[in-house]
Design a protein around this motif. Structure first.
Motif, PDB file in Angstrom:
ATOM      1  N   VAL A  70       1.127  -1.302  -0.077  1.00  0.00           N
ATOM      2  CA  VAL A  70      -0.329  -0.242  -0.402  1.00  0.00           C
ATOM      3  C   VAL A  70       0.863   0.806   0.072  1.00  0.00           C
ATOM      4  O   VAL A  70       0.546   2.346   0.001  1.00  0.00           O
ATOM      5  CB  VAL A  70      -0.731  -0.297   1.582  1.00  0.00           C
ATOM      6  CG1 VAL A  70      -1.861  -1.264   0.780  1.00  0.00           C
ATOM      7  CG2 VAL A  70      -0.622  -0.118   2.502  1.00  0.00           C
ATOM      8  N   GLY A  71       2.025   0.997  -0.307  1.00  0.00           N
ATOM      9  CA  GLY A  71       3.428   2.444  -0.280  1.00  0.00           C
ATOM     10  C   GLY A  71       3.539   3.540   0.679  1.00  0.00           C
ATOM     11  O   GLY A  71       3.313   4.690   0.857  1.00  0.00           O
ATOM     12  N   GLY A  72       3.125   2.870   2.173  1.00  0.00           N
ATOM     13  CA  GLY A  72       3.320   3.208   2.747  1.00  0.00           C
ATOM     14  C   GLY A  72       1.846   4.546   3.401  1.00  0.00           C
ATOM     15  O   GLY A  72       1.605   4.811   4.613  1.00  0.00           O
ATOM     16  N   ASP A  73       0.689   3.761   2.780  1.00  0.00           N
ATOM     17  CA  ASP A  73      -0.687   4.635   3.266  1.00  0.00           C
ATOM     18  C   ASP A  73      -1.205   3.868   4.424  1.00  0.00           C
ATOM     19  O   ASP A  73      -1.583   2.439   4.082  1.00  0.00           O
ATOM     20  CB  ASP A  73      -1.551   4.816   1.492  1.00  0.00           C
ATOM     21  CG  ASP A  73      -2.076   6.049   1.566  1.00  0.00           C
ATOM     22  OD1 ASP A  73      -3.180   6.251   2.877  1.00  0.00           O
ATOM     23  OD2 ASP A  73      -2.422   6.802   0.881  1.00  0.00           O
ATOM     24  N   VAL A  74      -1.140   4.943   5.198  1.00  0.00           N
ATOM     25  CA  VAL A  74      -1.930   3.998   6.712  1.00  0.00           C
ATOM     26  C   VAL A  74      -3.719   3.808   5.786  1.00  0.00           C
ATOM     27  O   VAL A  74      -3.927   2.891   6.454  1.00  0.00           O
ATOM     28  CB  VAL A  74      -1.592   4.862   7.641  1.00  0.00           C
ATOM     29  CG1 VAL A  74      -1.827   6.277   7.446  1.00  0.00           C
ATOM     30  CG2 VAL A  74      -2.407   3.839   9.514  1.00  0.00           C
ATOM     31  N   GLU A  75      -4.467   4.638   5.111  1.00  0.00           N
ATOM     32  CA  GLU A  75      -6.168   4.830   5.522  1.00  0.00           C
ATOM     33  C   GLU A  75      -5.396   3.765   4.125  1.00  0.00           C
ATOM     34  O   GLU A  75      -6.856   2.492   4.318  1.00  0.00           O
ATOM     35  CB  GLU A  75      -6.658   6.266   4.895  1.00  0.00           C
ATOM     36  CG  GLU A  75      -6.563   7.435   5.083  1.00  0.00           C
ATOM     37  CD  GLU A  75      -6.795   7.518   6.170  1.00  0.00           C
ATOM     38  OE1 GLU A  75      -7.933   7.030   6.750  1.00  0.00           O
ATOM     39  OE2 GLU A  75      -6.619   8.327   6.968  1.00  0.00           O
ATOM     40  N   VAL A  76      -4.958   3.066   3.322  1.00  0.00           N
ATOM     41  CA  VAL A  76      -5.346   1.889   2.811  1.00  0.00           C
ATOM     42  C   VAL A  76      -4.974   1.084   3.425  1.00  0.00           C
ATOM     43  O   VAL A  76      -6.530  -0.260   2.597  1.00  0.00           O
ATOM     44  CB  VAL A  76      -4.682   2.374   0.923  1.00  0.00           C
ATOM     45  CG1 VAL A  76      -4.613   1.328  -0.032  1.00  0.00           C
ATOM     46  CG2 VAL A  76      -4.798   3.439   0.334  1.00  0.00           C
ATOM     47  N   GLY A  77      -4.432   1.282   3.768  1.00  0.00           N
ATOM     48  CA  GLY A  77      -3.844  -0.869   4.999  1.00  0.00           C
ATOM     49  C   GLY A  77      -5.224  -0.312   5.330  1.00  0.00           C
ATOM     50  O   GLY A  77      -5.354  -1.953   5.892  1.00  0.00           O
ATOM     51  N   ALA A  78      -5.546   0.138   6.076  1.00  0.00           N
ATOM     52  CA  ALA A  78      -7.075  -0.350   6.439  1.00  0.00           C
ATOM     53  C   ALA A  78      -8.246  -0.423   6.053  1.00  0.00           C
ATOM     54  O   ALA A  78      -8.424  -1.515   6.452  1.00  0.00           O
ATOM     55  CB  ALA A  78      -7.458   1.670   7.935  1.00  0.00           C
ATOM     56  N   VAL A 105      -0.281  -9.600  17.969  1.00  0.00           N
ATOM     57  CA  VAL A 105       0.235  -9.536  17.279  1.00  0.00           C
ATOM     58  C   VAL A 105       1.527  -8.535  16.734  1.00  0.00           C
ATOM     59  O   VAL A 105       1.641  -7.693  16.963  1.00  0.00           O
ATOM     60  CB  VAL A 105      -0.944  -9.057  16.550  1.00  0.00           C
ATOM     61  CG1 VAL A 105      -1.045  -7.858  15.105  1.00  0.00           C
ATOM     62  CG2 VAL A 105      -2.274  -9.004  16.751  1.00  0.00           C
ATOM     63  N   CYS A 106       2.177  -9.048  15.761  1.00  0.00           N
ATOM     64  CA  CYS A 106       3.360  -8.212  15.223  1.00  0.00           C
ATOM     65  C   CYS A 106       3.601  -6.987  14.274  1.00  0.00           C
ATOM     66  O   CYS A 106       2.981  -7.294  13.061  1.00  0.00           O
ATOM     67  CB  CYS A 106       4.400  -9.023  15.307  1.00  0.00           C
ATOM     68  SG  CYS A 106       5.276  -9.826  16.378  1.00  0.00           S
ATOM     69  N   ALA A 107       3.850  -5.869  14.344  1.00  0.00           N
ATOM     70  CA  ALA A 107       3.581  -5.109  12.753  1.00  0.00           C
ATOM     71  C   ALA A 107       4.438  -4.279  12.831  1.00  0.00           C
ATOM     72  O   ALA A 107       4.836  -3.477  14.133  1.00  0.00           O
ATOM     73  CB  ALA A 107       2.143  -4.600  13.136  1.00  0.00           C
ATOM     74  N   SER A 108       5.285  -3.334  11.877  1.00  0.00           N
ATOM     75  CA  SER A 108       5.323  -2.105  12.140  1.00  0.00           C
ATOM     76  C   SER A 108       4.363  -1.134  11.843  1.00  0.00           C
ATOM     77  O   SER A 108       4.315  -0.916  10.826  1.00  0.00           O
ATOM     78  CB  SER A 108       7.222  -2.061  11.084  1.00  0.00           C
ATOM     79  OG  SER A 108       6.430  -1.928   9.617  1.00  0.00           O
ATOM     80  N   LEU A 109       4.795  -0.442  12.815  1.00  0.00           N
ATOM     81  CA  LEU A 109       4.643   1.264  12.856  1.00  0.00           C
ATOM     82  C   LEU A 109       4.313   2.182  11.752  1.00  0.00           C
ATOM     83  O   LEU A 109       3.487   3.502  11.636  1.00  0.00           O
ATOM     84  CB  LEU A 109       3.877   2.226  14.156  1.00  0.00           C
ATOM     85  CG  LEU A 109       2.936   1.298  14.852  1.00  0.00           C
ATOM     86  CD1 LEU A 109       3.054  -0.008  15.285  1.00  0.00           C
ATOM     87  CD2 LEU A 109       3.151   2.041  16.460  1.00  0.00           C
ATOM     88  N   GLY A 110       5.590   2.165  10.386  1.00  0.00           N
ATOM     89  CA  GLY A 110       5.539   3.250   9.796  1.00  0.00           C
ATOM     90  C   GLY A 110       5.458   2.974   8.448  1.00  0.00           C
ATOM     91  O   GLY A 110       5.689   4.341   7.953  1.00  0.00           O
ATOM     92  N   GLY A 111       5.098   1.777   7.989  1.00  0.00           N
ATOM     93  CA  GLY A 111       4.465   2.105   6.859  1.00  0.00           C
ATOM     94  C   GLY A 111       3.297   1.665   6.651  1.00  0.00           C
ATOM     95  O   GLY A 111       2.536   2.432   7.463  1.00  0.00           O
ATOM     96  N   GLY A 112       2.650   1.244   5.971  1.00  0.00           N
ATOM     97  CA  GLY A 112       1.344   1.680   5.828  1.00  0.00           C
ATOM     98  C   GLY A 112       0.249   0.299   6.142  1.00  0.00           C
ATOM     99  O   GLY A 112      -0.415   0.410   6.639  1.00  0.00           O
ATOM    100  N   THR A 113       0.659  -1.019   5.898  1.00  0.00           N
ATOM    101  CA  THR A 113       0.010  -1.936   5.799  1.00  0.00           C
ATOM    102  C   THR A 113       0.172  -2.707   7.677  1.00  0.00           C
ATOM    103  O   THR A 113      -0.981  -2.809   8.033  1.00  0.00           O
ATOM    104  CB  THR A 113       0.832  -3.977   5.453  1.00  0.00           C
ATOM    105  OG1 THR A 113       0.605  -2.684   3.811  1.00  0.00           O
ATOM    106  CG2 THR A 113       0.009  -4.906   5.724  1.00  0.00           C
ATOM    107  N   GLY A 114       0.674  -1.996   8.268  1.00  0.00           N
ATOM    108  CA  GLY A 114       0.863  -2.628   9.747  1.00  0.00           C
ATOM    109  C   GLY A 114       0.675  -1.617  10.368  1.00  0.00           C
ATOM    110  O   GLY A 114      -0.598  -2.117  11.256  1.00  0.00           O
ATOM    111  N   SER A 115       0.522  -0.442   9.940  1.00  0.00           N
ATOM    112  CA  SER A 115       0.085   0.645  10.825  1.00  0.00           C
ATOM    113  C   SER A 115      -1.391   0.614  10.239  1.00  0.00           C
ATOM    114  O   SER A 115      -1.987   0.918  11.490  1.00  0.00           O
ATOM    115  CB  SER A 115       0.773   1.595  10.319  1.00  0.00           C
ATOM    116  OG  SER A 115       0.734   2.092   8.921  1.00  0.00           O
ATOM    117  N   GLY A 116      -2.291   0.334   9.455  1.00  0.00           N
ATOM    118  CA  GLY A 116      -3.294   0.352   9.286  1.00  0.00           C
ATOM    119  C   GLY A 116      -4.443  -0.711   9.163  1.00  0.00           C
ATOM    120  O   GLY A 116      -5.293  -0.861   9.625  1.00  0.00           O
TER     121      GLY A 116
END
Ligand SMILES: Nc1nc2c(ncn2[C@@H]2O[C@H](COP(=O)(O)OP(=O)(O)OP(=O)(O)O)[C@@H](O)[C@H]2O)c(=O)[nH]1
Length: 392
Positions: A70-78, A105-116
């Protein structure tokens, strides 16, 4: 404890993969299920220890993701996770929930998929199960810029509000300037997996074990049950006469020798102090923790009740709380003695304050850029109508 582990996004999936690798190499029995969820098909091929059928691609039909992330887009990730929630639910259905004490649940918060997608996955898990849901969240480095910081600041709120505990890992604190980014991440993921598995896998054995003072899953869960942010400290020392560790496990071990001749009790006390005073997964003021827990893992001959008790008392003073639990995790044949310390609900965390500030600055900058862009477009339309160059 028995754990269901779920990696969301690229970094989260790599951390889960390393946890399974470390537990296999050390004959532990922690992850009863390992599942990874991603929006990028290529990232789903990376894990070495997660079965093919436990790798879930979401958003492949979404207009913006299309299986490429999702190219770092948190909205799209969600959005993608919400759209594909039935598929995610079906993957959860395969987890034998009676076999697990908690879910991580493990995720990075900087990208779009993990954070969203991460918070969407957590909300669904909380609806479906009564078991505690914990998160391991990787914080982006400052050098990555405003956008990852903004993602992290936004998603941190959703994570913390919905999990039973949020264990943080600060990429900035663990970055080494002498390594490439890839080498750096591989090393960080090993360090993190070692801490998570040593802590959460304590007291979990395939064979029944009779030993005094053994750490229990309920003690770990009680310490995590603060609803806040946690940090983990760790230190390890080789056991005398242990065979030289070769191969893969040797890479996980960053042990430091302690002075020879010290008594087992003094050795344990020194090790626990080193765990708290060395680099934590999230640098913090240890005295701001609400609760703490010590796990001492190693060959039974190295474990000393006296040492553990005096280390517990030292932490009680250091953290200034009476809520400190301590227990052993005897491992026959282990080649190192390790101490892991969990500091639960820490509140003095400079890196989180800095991310929040970086996010506010980034948001202001984005708002300013949007306003300038709108003004420019208006000028173009009103003053230069008919003069805009066509694309083709
Ligand atoms: N500790 C650690 N951090 C990583 C690793 N890979 C990426 N990161 C960090 O994770 C953030 C990027 O998140 P990723 O997990 O790669 O992205 P994602 O969640 O899959 O989201 P999209 O790529 O936008 O679809 C950045 O802050 C990186 O610094 C890793 O292997 N270990």
């Amino acid at each position: 404890m028995k754990l269901g582990t779920i990696g969301v996004g690229n970094a989260g999936s790599k951390v889960v993969d390393k946890m399974v690798e470390f537990e296999t190499l050390t004959n532990r029995s922690l992850c009863r299920d390992a599942l990874v969820i991603n929006t990028a098909r290529t990232d789903l091929s990376k894990p070495d220890h997660v079965p093919e059928e436990r790798r879930i691609l979401i958003g492949d039909t979404h207009q913006k993701a299309k299986g490429h992330g999702v190219g770092g887009d948190v909205e799209v990730g969600a959005e993608v996770a919400k759209n594909d929630i039935d598929e995610i639910r079906r993957a959860f259905d395969d987890v034998d929930i009676h076999e697990v004490d908690a879910i991580l649940v493990c995720a990075s918060l900087g990208g779009g998929t993990g954070s969203g997608a991460g918070p969407v996955v957590i909300n669904e898990l909380q609806k479906m199960y009564d078991e505690p849901v914990y998160a391991l969240g990787v914080l982006p480095g400052q050098f990555e810029g405003g956008r990852p910081a903004l993602n992290a600041a936004r998603s941190l709120q959703s994570f913390v509000a919905n999990v039973d505990n949020f264990i943080a890992f600060d990429n900035d604190a663990w970055r080494s300037k002498d390594q490439t980014v890839g080498e750096g991440y591989a090393g960080m993921n090993r360090e993190l997996a070692t801490r998570l598995v040593t802590l959460l896998g304590a007291g979990e054995y395939d064979e029944p074990t009779v030993a005094e003072n053994v750490m229990d899953a309920s003690d770990i869960m009680r310490t995590l049950d603060t609803g806040g942010i946690s940090s983990i400290g760790y230190a390890s020392t080789p056991v005398e006469d242990a065979d030289e560790e070769e191969g893969l496990l040797g890479r996980f071990r960053e042990t430091e020798a302690v002075e020879s001749g010290s008594t087992p009790a003094a050795k344990i006390n020194g090790l626990v102090r080193r765990a708290v005073n060395s680099r934590l997964t999230l640098p913090c003021e240890s005295s701001s923790a609400d609760r703490a827990l010590i796990v001492l893992s190693g060959p039974p001959s190295e474990l000393s009740r006296k040492g553990l008790e005096s280390a517990r008392e030292w932490i009680e003073d250091e953290v200034d709380t009476v809520d400190v639990l301590a227990g052993d995790d005897p491992r026959e044949g282990a080649s190192a003695l390790s101490a892991v310390v969990l500091l639960s609900n820490v509140t003095e965390t400079p890196r989180i304050d800095a991310i929040q500030q970086q996010a506010v600055d980034a948001q202001d900058k984005i708002a300013h850029q949007d306003a300038v862009r709108e003004e420019e477009i208006e000028d173009l339309i009103t003053d230069d109508q008919g003069k805009i160059d066509p694309v083709l």
